[in-house]
Design a protein around this motif. Structure first.
Motif, PDB file in Angstrom:
ATOM      1  N   HIS A  43     -11.914 -43.223 -22.560  1.00 32.49           N
ATOM      2  CA  HIS A  43     -10.974 -44.255 -22.132  1.00 32.49           C
ATOM      3  C   HIS A  43      -9.811 -43.604 -21.366  1.00 32.49           C
ATOM      4  O   HIS A  43      -9.262 -42.602 -21.791  1.00 32.49           O
ATOM      5  CB  HIS A  43     -10.442 -45.020 -23.343  1.00 32.49           C
ATOM      6  CG  HIS A  43      -9.572 -46.171 -22.986  1.00 32.49           C
ATOM      7  ND1 HIS A  43      -9.979 -47.194 -22.158  1.00 32.49           N
ATOM      8  CD2 HIS A  43      -8.285 -46.467 -23.334  1.00 32.49           C
ATOM      9  CE1 HIS A  43      -9.003 -48.070 -22.012  1.00 32.49           C
ATOM     10  NE2 HIS A  43      -7.967 -47.649 -22.715  1.00 32.49           N
ATOM     11  N   GLY A  44      -9.467 -44.183 -20.236  1.00 36.84           N
ATOM     12  CA  GLY A  44      -8.410 -43.613 -19.411  1.00 36.84           C
ATOM     13  C   GLY A  44      -8.936 -42.715 -18.309  1.00 36.84           C
ATOM     14  O   GLY A  44      -8.152 -42.182 -17.513  1.00 36.84           O
ATOM     15  N   TRP A  45     -10.263 -42.565 -18.252  1.00 34.12           N
ATOM     16  CA  TRP A  45     -10.901 -41.764 -17.207  1.00 34.12           C
ATOM     17  C   TRP A  45     -11.972 -42.614 -16.523  1.00 34.12           C
ATOM     18  O   TRP A  45     -12.474 -43.581 -17.094  1.00 34.12           O
ATOM     19  CB  TRP A  45     -11.560 -40.517 -17.788  1.00 34.12           C
ATOM     20  CG  TRP A  45     -10.594 -39.496 -18.288  1.00 34.12           C
ATOM     21  CD1 TRP A  45      -9.918 -39.531 -19.478  1.00 34.12           C
ATOM     22  CD2 TRP A  45     -10.191 -38.299 -17.629  1.00 34.12           C
ATOM     23  NE1 TRP A  45      -9.117 -38.431 -19.603  1.00 34.12           N
ATOM     24  CE2 TRP A  45      -9.261 -37.652 -18.483  1.00 34.12           C
ATOM     25  CE3 TRP A  45     -10.514 -37.709 -16.413  1.00 34.12           C
ATOM     26  CZ2 TRP A  45      -8.660 -36.447 -18.153  1.00 34.12           C
ATOM     27  CZ3 TRP A  45      -9.918 -36.499 -16.081  1.00 34.12           C
ATOM     28  CH2 TRP A  45      -9.000 -35.878 -16.940  1.00 34.12           C
ATOM     29  N   SER A  46     -12.320 -42.253 -15.307  1.00 31.63           N
ATOM     30  CA  SER A  46     -13.405 -42.892 -14.567  1.00 31.63           C
ATOM     31  C   SER A  46     -14.559 -41.908 -14.430  1.00 31.63           C
ATOM     32  O   SER A  46     -14.349 -40.700 -14.319  1.00 31.63           O
ATOM     33  CB  SER A  46     -12.943 -43.298 -13.158  1.00 31.63           C
ATOM     34  OG  SER A  46     -11.815 -44.147 -13.196  1.00 31.63           O
ATOM     35  N   THR A  47     -15.773 -42.438 -14.435  1.00 32.27           N
ATOM     36  CA  THR A  47     -16.946 -41.617 -14.146  1.00 32.27           C
ATOM     37  C   THR A  47     -17.219 -41.665 -12.646  1.00 32.27           C
ATOM     38  O   THR A  47     -17.263 -42.743 -12.056  1.00 32.27           O
ATOM     39  CB  THR A  47     -18.175 -42.128 -14.907  1.00 32.27           C
ATOM     40  OG1 THR A  47     -17.929 -42.010 -16.314  1.00 32.27           O
ATOM     41  CG2 THR A  47     -19.421 -41.324 -14.547  1.00 32.27           C
ATOM     42  N   VAL A  48     -17.384 -40.507 -12.023  1.00 32.64           N
ATOM     43  CA  VAL A  48     -17.611 -40.407 -10.580  1.00 32.64           C
ATOM     44  C   VAL A  48     -18.956 -39.727 -10.333  1.00 32.64           C
ATOM     45  O   VAL A  48     -19.207 -38.640 -10.856  1.00 32.64           O
ATOM     46  CB  VAL A  48     -16.495 -39.607  -9.888  1.00 32.64           C
ATOM     47  CG1 VAL A  48     -16.794 -39.452  -8.400  1.00 32.64           C
ATOM     48  CG2 VAL A  48     -15.141 -40.296 -10.098  1.00 32.64           C
ATOM     49  N   ILE A  49     -19.805 -40.381  -9.543  1.00 33.26           N
ATOM     50  CA  ILE A  49     -21.083 -39.800  -9.141  1.00 33.26           C
ATOM     51  C   ILE A  49     -21.004 -39.473  -7.653  1.00 33.26           C
ATOM     52  O   ILE A  49     -20.868 -40.375  -6.820  1.00 33.26           O
ATOM     53  CB  ILE A  49     -22.255 -40.765  -9.389  1.00 33.26           C
ATOM     54  CG1 ILE A  49     -22.305 -41.190 -10.863  1.00 33.26           C
ATOM     55  CG2 ILE A  49     -23.589 -40.117  -8.976  1.00 33.26           C
ATOM     56  CD1 ILE A  49     -23.393 -42.208 -11.171  1.00 33.26           C
ATOM     57  N   ARG A  50     -21.056 -38.194  -7.328  1.00 36.08           N
ATOM     58  CA  ARG A  50     -21.068 -37.786  -5.923  1.00 36.08           C
ATOM     59  C   ARG A  50     -22.482 -37.972  -5.375  1.00 36.08           C
ATOM     60  O   ARG A  50     -23.451 -37.567  -6.014  1.00 36.08           O
ATOM     61  CB  ARG A  50     -20.654 -36.322  -5.775  1.00 36.08           C
ATOM     62  CG  ARG A  50     -19.273 -35.998  -6.290  1.00 36.08           C
ATOM     63  CD  ARG A  50     -18.877 -34.556  -5.990  1.00 36.08           C
ATOM     64  NE  ARG A  50     -19.980 -33.624  -6.253  1.00 36.08           N
ATOM     65  CZ  ARG A  50     -19.836 -32.300  -6.339  1.00 36.08           C
ATOM     66  NH1 ARG A  50     -18.640 -31.768  -6.172  1.00 36.08           N
ATOM     67  NH2 ARG A  50     -20.859 -31.513  -6.572  1.00 36.08           N
ATOM     68  N   ARG A  51     -22.574 -38.536  -4.156  1.00 36.30           N
ATOM     69  CA  ARG A  51     -23.909 -38.773  -3.592  1.00 36.30           C
ATOM     70  C   ARG A  51     -24.053 -38.154  -2.197  1.00 36.30           C
ATOM     71  O   ARG A  51     -24.730 -37.156  -2.030  1.00 36.30           O
ATOM     72  CB  ARG A  51     -24.198 -40.275  -3.566  1.00 36.30           C
ATOM     73  CG  ARG A  51     -24.202 -40.925  -4.960  1.00 36.30           C
ATOM     74  CD  ARG A  51     -24.786 -42.314  -4.910  1.00 36.30           C
ATOM     75  NE  ARG A  51     -24.674 -43.027  -6.175  1.00 36.30           N
ATOM     76  CZ  ARG A  51     -25.537 -42.911  -7.190  1.00 36.30           C
ATOM     77  NH1 ARG A  51     -26.567 -42.099  -7.105  1.00 36.30           N
ATOM     78  NH2 ARG A  51     -25.376 -43.619  -8.307  1.00 36.30           N
ATOM     79  N   SER A  52     -23.436 -38.729  -1.189  1.00 33.44           N
ATOM     80  CA  SER A  52     -23.609 -38.237   0.183  1.00 33.44           C
ATOM     81  C   SER A  52     -22.660 -37.076   0.468  1.00 33.44           C
ATOM     82  O   SER A  52     -21.730 -36.795  -0.295  1.00 33.44           O
ATOM     83  CB  SER A  52     -23.343 -39.362   1.185  1.00 33.44           C
ATOM     84  OG  SER A  52     -21.953 -39.660   1.236  1.00 33.44           O
TER      85      SER A  52
END
Length: 350
Positions: free
Chosen positions: A302-311
């Protein structure tokens, strides 16, 4: 009908609004992404449904662009990433992280870690983009989402936080193109990203400026809602909450949270299933698999975002935002929950 790499692709003049109406709208598949509305002046939204309001020119653009008509995912991935997926649940990626924005003035307004807001601010501050299309709120109805074109980073507060109703995001893209912006970013749901990719790979006979869209930030999405179904039928009538009193909506920890000035209400997300937009039931994409970079709350504390790098573009902007102090990052414990929800959505859509 044209055959491209074994895929039957409708060509223009072979389809019309009648095809869109019979094969998508009347079957409950429409996701209100705005692709048909944005690029055809003869189509308007009436009660959250695209409708033909003038004669049908039989150009076929509305049906061909629609992400619910056909979607050649492999061709899009090959063109965008230079490869097709090996991870069927998350899609093509080159790293998954926890991240949060560093701007203390925005922390009370952002959702989760505020990574989306931080990236928008970074791209506008640094001139990476000259306009970003995101979802803001209408002045005509409380919590009614509308597309917004941002050109100044001081205005990012207007789009901070999640809105849990359908909005025709692609209409904002068309507005940004018409206003002459050359480097446009888009923040959208998986269906919005699918629509834009469909337009990019289609054999477009008209010059509509889609090449000006340089970055697509996709948001995790399990399902969405039509405004009246969620806000009127549920929030106002079931929870007995005045929309004017709501300061924040959230979906986290398996529950839907509604926060007013002095009270917080919560219900299990599964209780909202009957209010979900019908078109969402056909979607198999939880993590916005065709975006340049995907962001959501699932998988991080909680308080963080999940980031998926793609391009390559998404990766470069993410890394530069970290270097310039707009974001801080951490490792995530694992991707089991992300993959589990992705699997659930794909199986449910079958």
């Amino acid at each position: 009908m044209e055959i491209i790499e074994g895929i039957k692709v409708p060509t223009y003049m072979e389809s019309s609004f009648a095809d869109l109406e019979s094969k998508v709208i009347n079957r409950g598949k429409c996701c209100l992404c705005g692709a048909c509305i944005a690029f055809c002046p003869r189509i308007e939204v009436v009660d959250d449904v695209p409708q033909l309001v003038d004669y049908d020119a039989l150009c076929g653009m509305c049906y061909t662009h629609c992400p619910r008509s056909f979607l050649d995912i492999s061709a899009i991935e090959e063109g965008l990433f230079g490869e097709t997926r090996t991870d069927e649940l998350i899609g093509v990626n080159n790293g998954i992280f926890a991240a949060r924005g560093n701007d203390p003035t925005l922390k009370k307004s952002v959702q989760d870690g505020g990574a989306v807001t931080a990236l928008i601010k970074y791209t506008l501050d640094k001139g990476v983009l000259d306009a970003v299309v995101a979802t803001g709120l209408s002045d005509d109805a409380p919590w009614k989402p509308v597309p917004v074109v941002l050109t100044d980073s001081s205005d990012v507060i207007k789009v901070a936080g999640s809105k849990y109703s359908l909005s025709p995001t692609i209409v904002g893209v068309k507005e940004a193109i018409d206003e002459g912006f050359e480097k446009i970013g888009v923040v959208g749901l998986p269906c919005n990203i699918q629509a834009l990719r469909n337009i990019q790979v289609s054999k477009e006979p008209y010059q509509i400026g889609i090449e000006k869209v340089k970055l697509m930030i996709g948001l995790f999405c399990m399902e969405n809602f039509r405004y009246d179904d969620l806000m009127t039928r549920f929030v106002k009538k079931v929870l007995k909450v005045n929309l004017e009193d709501v300061v924040k909506f959230e979906m986290r920890e398996g529950s839907f949270w509604v926060t007013t000035g002095d009270t917080t209400y919560s219900v299990l997300i599964k209780e909202l299933d009957k209010y979900a937009a019908e078109g969402c039931r056909y979607c198999r994409d939880f993590t916005a698999e065709l975006s340049d970079i995907s962001i959501g709350s699932v998988g991080s504390d909680h308080g963080w975002s999940t980031v998926i790098r793609r391009s390559e573009a998404g990766t470069r902007i993410f890394e530069d935002a970290i270097i310039d102090g707009y974001l801080e990052v951490a490792n995530i414990a694992g991707t089991d929950l992300i993959k589990g929800l992705s699997r659930y959505k794909k199986e449910k859509a079958k």
